[in-house]
Design a protein around this motif. Structure first.
Motif, PDB file in Angstrom:
ATOM      1  N   LEU A  76       0.807  -1.219   0.000  1.00 23.45           N
ATOM      2  CA  LEU A  76       0.000   0.000   0.000  1.00 23.45           C
ATOM      3  C   LEU A  76       0.843   1.273   0.000  1.00 23.45           C
ATOM      4  CD1 LEU A  76      -2.847  -1.132   2.405  1.00 23.45           C
ATOM      5  CD2 LEU A  76      -3.018  -0.690  -0.052  1.00 23.45           C
ATOM      6  N   ARG A  77       2.086   1.167   0.377  1.00 27.88           N
ATOM      7  CA  ARG A  77       2.975   2.331   0.354  1.00 27.88           C
ATOM      8  C   ARG A  77       3.795   2.417  -0.933  1.00 27.88           C
ATOM      9  NH1 ARG A  77       4.996   2.722   6.588  1.00 27.88           N
ATOM     10  NH2 ARG A  77       3.176   3.868   7.309  1.00 27.88           N
ATOM     11  N   THR A  78       3.619   1.451  -1.822  1.00 27.32           N
ATOM     12  CA  THR A  78       4.355   1.408  -3.075  1.00 27.32           C
ATOM     13  C   THR A  78       3.413   1.768  -4.211  1.00 27.32           C
ATOM     14  OG1 THR A  78       5.714  -0.373  -2.173  1.00 27.32           O
ATOM     15  CG2 THR A  78       5.768  -0.065  -4.556  1.00 27.32           C
ATOM     16  N   SER A  79       3.852   2.638  -5.084  1.00 27.64           N
ATOM     17  CA  SER A  79       3.017   3.024  -6.227  1.00 27.64           C
ATOM     18  C   SER A  79       2.834   1.838  -7.170  1.00 27.64           C
ATOM     19  CB  SER A  79       3.657   4.181  -6.989  1.00 27.64           C
ATOM     20  OG  SER A  79       3.710   5.322  -6.175  1.00 27.64           O
ATOM     21  N   HIS A  80       1.634   1.710  -7.687  1.00 22.82           N
ATOM     22  CA  HIS A  80       1.317   0.676  -8.663  1.00 22.82           C
ATOM     23  C   HIS A  80       0.744   1.366  -9.891  1.00 22.82           C
ATOM     24  CE1 HIS A  80       1.188  -1.540  -4.874  1.00 22.82           C
ATOM     25  NE2 HIS A  80       1.404  -2.626  -5.580  1.00 22.82           N
ATOM     26  N   GLY A  81       1.065   0.861 -11.050  1.00 22.51           N
ATOM     27  CA  GLY A  81       0.532   1.438 -12.279  1.00 22.51           C
ATOM     28  C   GLY A  81      -0.968   1.327 -12.381  1.00 22.51           C
ATOM     29  N   THR A  82      -1.536   0.278 -11.790  1.00 22.93           N
ATOM     30  CA  THR A  82      -2.972   0.054 -11.913  1.00 22.93           C
ATOM     31  C   THR A  82      -3.754   0.540 -10.696  1.00 22.93           C
ATOM     32  OG1 THR A  82      -2.713  -2.156 -10.980  1.00 22.93           O
ATOM     33  CG2 THR A  82      -2.650  -1.972 -13.382  1.00 22.93           C
ATOM     34  N   MET A  83      -3.052   1.062  -9.695  1.00 22.83           N
ATOM     35  CA  MET A  83      -3.730   1.513  -8.475  1.00 22.83           C
ATOM     36  C   MET A  83      -3.361   2.962  -8.192  1.00 22.83           C
ATOM     37  SD  MET A  83      -3.621  -0.321  -4.785  1.00 22.83           S
ATOM     38  CE  MET A  83      -3.495   0.727  -3.357  1.00 22.83           C
ATOM     39  N   PRO A  84      -4.353   3.781  -7.850  1.00 21.94           N
ATOM     40  CA  PRO A  84      -4.014   5.171  -7.505  1.00 21.94           C
ATOM     41  C   PRO A  84      -3.131   5.220  -6.267  1.00 21.94           C
ATOM     42  CG  PRO A  84      -6.365   4.745  -7.169  1.00 21.94           C
ATOM     43  CD  PRO A  84      -5.767   3.494  -7.719  1.00 21.94           C
ATOM     44  N   ASN A  85      -2.387   6.276  -6.149  1.00 20.16           N
ATOM     45  CA  ASN A  85      -1.490   6.455  -5.006  1.00 20.16           C
ATOM     46  C   ASN A  85      -2.319   6.945  -3.818  1.00 20.16           C
ATOM     47  OD1 ASN A  85       0.806   6.571  -3.486  1.00 20.16           O
ATOM     48  ND2 ASN A  85       1.518   8.501  -4.357  1.00 20.16           N
ATOM     49  N   ILE A  86      -2.808   6.004  -3.031  1.00 17.77           N
ATOM     50  CA  ILE A  86      -3.643   6.315  -1.873  1.00 17.77           C
ATOM     51  C   ILE A  86      -2.734   6.694  -0.711  1.00 17.77           C
ATOM     52  CG2 ILE A  86      -5.343   5.409  -0.245  1.00 17.77           C
ATOM     53  CD1 ILE A  86      -6.401   5.611  -3.105  1.00 17.77           C
ATOM     54  N   MET A  87      -3.004   7.830  -0.097  1.00 21.75           N
ATOM     55  CA  MET A  87      -2.196   8.288   1.030  1.00 21.75           C
ATOM     56  C   MET A  87      -2.999   8.088   2.314  1.00 21.75           C
ATOM     57  SD  MET A  87       0.465   9.156  -0.572  1.00 21.75           S
ATOM     58  CE  MET A  87       1.438   9.963   0.654  1.00 21.75           C
ATOM     59  N   LEU A  88      -2.617   7.077   3.075  1.00 20.69           N
ATOM     60  CA  LEU A  88      -3.268   6.815   4.354  1.00 20.69           C
ATOM     61  C   LEU A  88      -2.334   7.217   5.484  1.00 20.69           C
ATOM     62  CD1 LEU A  88      -4.705   3.233   3.689  1.00 20.69           C
ATOM     63  CD2 LEU A  88      -5.966   5.394   3.671  1.00 20.69           C
ATOM     64  N   GLU A  89      -2.903   7.734   6.556  1.00 15.40           N
ATOM     65  CA  GLU A  89      -2.133   7.992   7.765  1.00 15.40           C
ATOM     66  C   GLU A  89      -1.673   6.650   8.322  1.00 15.40           C
ATOM     67  OE1 GLU A  89      -1.419  11.033   9.010  1.00 15.40           O
ATOM     68  OE2 GLU A  89      -2.476  11.955   7.328  1.00 15.40           O
ATOM     69  N   ASP A  90      -0.625   6.657   9.137  1.00 15.27           N
ATOM     70  CA  ASP A  90      -0.106   5.409   9.706  1.00 15.27           C
ATOM     71  C   ASP A  90      -1.200   4.627  10.428  1.00 15.27           C
ATOM     72  OD1 ASP A  90       2.422   5.914   8.716  1.00 15.27           O
ATOM     73  OD2 ASP A  90       3.205   6.680  10.624  1.00 15.27           O
ATOM     74  N   ARG A  91      -1.984   5.304  11.214  1.00 16.85           N
ATOM     75  CA  ARG A  91      -3.064   4.648  11.962  1.00 16.85           C
ATOM     76  C   ARG A  91      -4.074   4.012  11.010  1.00 16.85           C
ATOM     77  NH1 ARG A  91      -4.899   2.712  16.892  1.00 16.85           N
ATOM     78  NH2 ARG A  91      -7.096   2.418  16.564  1.00 16.85           N
ATOM     79  N   GLU A  92      -4.460   4.736   9.975  1.00 19.57           N
ATOM     80  CA  GLU A  92      -5.410   4.217   8.998  1.00 19.57           C
ATOM     81  C   GLU A  92      -4.845   2.991   8.292  1.00 19.57           C
ATOM     82  OE1 GLU A  92      -7.691   8.237   7.513  1.00 19.57           O
ATOM     83  OE2 GLU A  92      -5.663   7.864   6.764  1.00 19.57           O
TER      84      GLU A  92
END
Length: 106
Positions: A76-92
């Protein structure tokens, strides 16, 4: 011990105590998943088909052999070509990964 020394010890005890991460909350992870992920992924335990056919369901992700909280966090912290770059807080992020890994329980 001097007053300055006592103050430093108190600061360290209180300060370090605040650094402990709270336990992940899978229910909060489900709420976040519904808000952030459900437009592409099937996020509910009862769902197997995602709205986006290229996006695996959370059930499928949870059952990938060797899938761990750490592996999900990295993914989830790595960019994927097929997935938007989702920015979650550490807790989330902890809550979402706890929710997903919890889906593999019988």
């Amino acid at each position: 011990m001097s007053r300055a020394g006592s103050t430093l010890v108190l600061f360290l005890v209180v300060g370090v105590g605040g650094l402990h991460a709270q336990e992940p909350d899978p229910q909060a992870g489900l709420r976040i998943s519904r808000e952030v992920c459900a437009s592409c992924h099937a996020v509910e335990a009862s769902e197997d088909r995602s709205p986006n056919p290229q996006a695996p369901s959370f059930n499928r992700i949870a059952r990938v052999p060797g899938m761990t909280t750490t592996a999900l966090t990295v993914a989830l912290r790595t960019s994927h070509g097929t997935m938007p770059n989702i920015m979650l807080e550490d807790r989330e992020l902890r809550d979402v990964t706890a929710y997903i890994t919890g889906l593999r329980r019988p």
